[in-house]
Motif scaffolding. Sequence first.
Motif, PDB file in Angstrom:
ATOM      1  N   GLY A 196      -5.353  -4.795   5.178  1.00  0.00           N
ATOM      2  CA  GLY A 196      -3.994  -4.827   5.708  1.00  0.00           C
ATOM      3  C   GLY A 196      -2.980  -4.384   4.668  1.00  0.00           C
ATOM      4  N   ILE A 197      -2.021  -3.588   5.114  1.00  0.00           N
ATOM      5  CA  ILE A 197      -1.003  -3.088   4.190  1.00  0.00           C
ATOM      6  C   ILE A 197       0.298  -2.872   4.948  1.00  0.00           C
ATOM      7  CG2 ILE A 197      -1.676  -0.642   4.472  1.00  0.00           C
ATOM      8  CD1 ILE A 197      -1.195  -0.592   1.282  1.00  0.00           C
ATOM      9  N   LYS A 198       1.417  -3.112   4.247  1.00  0.00           N
ATOM     10  CA  LYS A 198       2.720  -2.868   4.874  1.00  0.00           C
ATOM     11  C   LYS A 198       3.143  -1.434   4.584  1.00  0.00           C
ATOM     12  CE  LYS A 198       6.841  -4.868   3.660  1.00  0.00           C
ATOM     13  NZ  LYS A 198       7.790  -5.990   3.585  1.00  0.00           N
ATOM     14  N   ILE A 199       3.513  -0.712   5.649  1.00  0.00           N
ATOM     15  CA  ILE A 199       3.921   0.693   5.539  1.00  0.00           C
ATOM     16  C   ILE A 199       5.382   0.785   5.980  1.00  0.00           C
ATOM     17  CG2 ILE A 199       3.410   3.059   6.279  1.00  0.00           C
ATOM     18  CD1 ILE A 199       0.631   2.001   7.248  1.00  0.00           C
ATOM     19  N   VAL A 200       6.235   1.286   5.075  1.00  0.00           N
ATOM     20  CA  VAL A 200       7.665   1.336   5.372  1.00  0.00           C
ATOM     21  C   VAL A 200       8.125   2.790   5.468  1.00  0.00           C
ATOM     22  CG1 VAL A 200       9.968   0.624   4.616  1.00  0.00           C
ATOM     23  CG2 VAL A 200       8.002  -0.859   4.194  1.00  0.00           C
ATOM     24  N   GLY A 201       8.767   3.112   6.580  1.00  0.00           N
ATOM     25  CA  GLY A 201       9.317   4.454   6.772  1.00  0.00           C
ATOM     26  C   GLY A 201      10.821   4.406   6.763  1.00  0.00           C
ATOM     27  N   SER A 202      11.466   5.390   7.374  1.00  0.00           N
ATOM     28  CA  SER A 202      12.931   5.400   7.315  1.00  0.00           C
ATOM     29  C   SER A 202      13.567   4.588   8.437  1.00  0.00           C
ATOM     30  CB  SER A 202      13.460   6.832   7.316  1.00  0.00           C
ATOM     31  OG  SER A 202      12.986   7.517   8.444  1.00  0.00           O
TER      32      SER A 202
END
Length: 190
Positions: A97-103
């Motif tokens: 599991g990983i947090k992915i941050v976009g705009s």
Amino acid sequence: MKKEVEIEISARHVHLSEEDYKLLFGSEKFSNLKELSQKNQFVTDKNVTLYGPKGSVSARFLSPFRQISQVELSLTDCIELGIEAPYKISADNQATGIKIVGSTDEIVRNAAIIAKRHLHLNPDDAKELGIQDRDLISVVSKTYRGKIIFEDVVARISDDYQLRVHLDTDEGNAAGIEGKIIGELISKKD
Ligand SMILES: [Zn+2]
């Protein structure tokens, strides 16, 4: 069988499903920054930030869209993020599991892996070399840091593939490969 092959370094990157892209970037369009050696694949101008318990790193989004999102990291990246990711050829239910941050938003996905070193080849190459899909082959790298033999390189066959070996940045750095080099394939039969 001995054959020259280009060895490329596959830097940290993400593949995204179309649905996840829309969550991360809304209606923003992405553009082609750089063609990759594999057909229809290119580096886009979109970056995401990946967060683990200990830190964050940024990663490029590679087009085209995939069925499921996949985050490809090196072991060094995992240490920086404070996560443990499995060493695999593609993300499945064992991915971390990983947090992915976009705009526009952020998502959490079981998507992080350390990509196993692999050889891309098309069916014609495979026939010529006597290699089957998922065979493990060896690749010799020779640079200023000397000769290193990478064993257990997974062969992946597809019509879309160009003959290339992909190592991650840790492997590339250890071998002294900057950009790409010409290496040599050796089969187990030699
Ligand atoms: Zn690859």
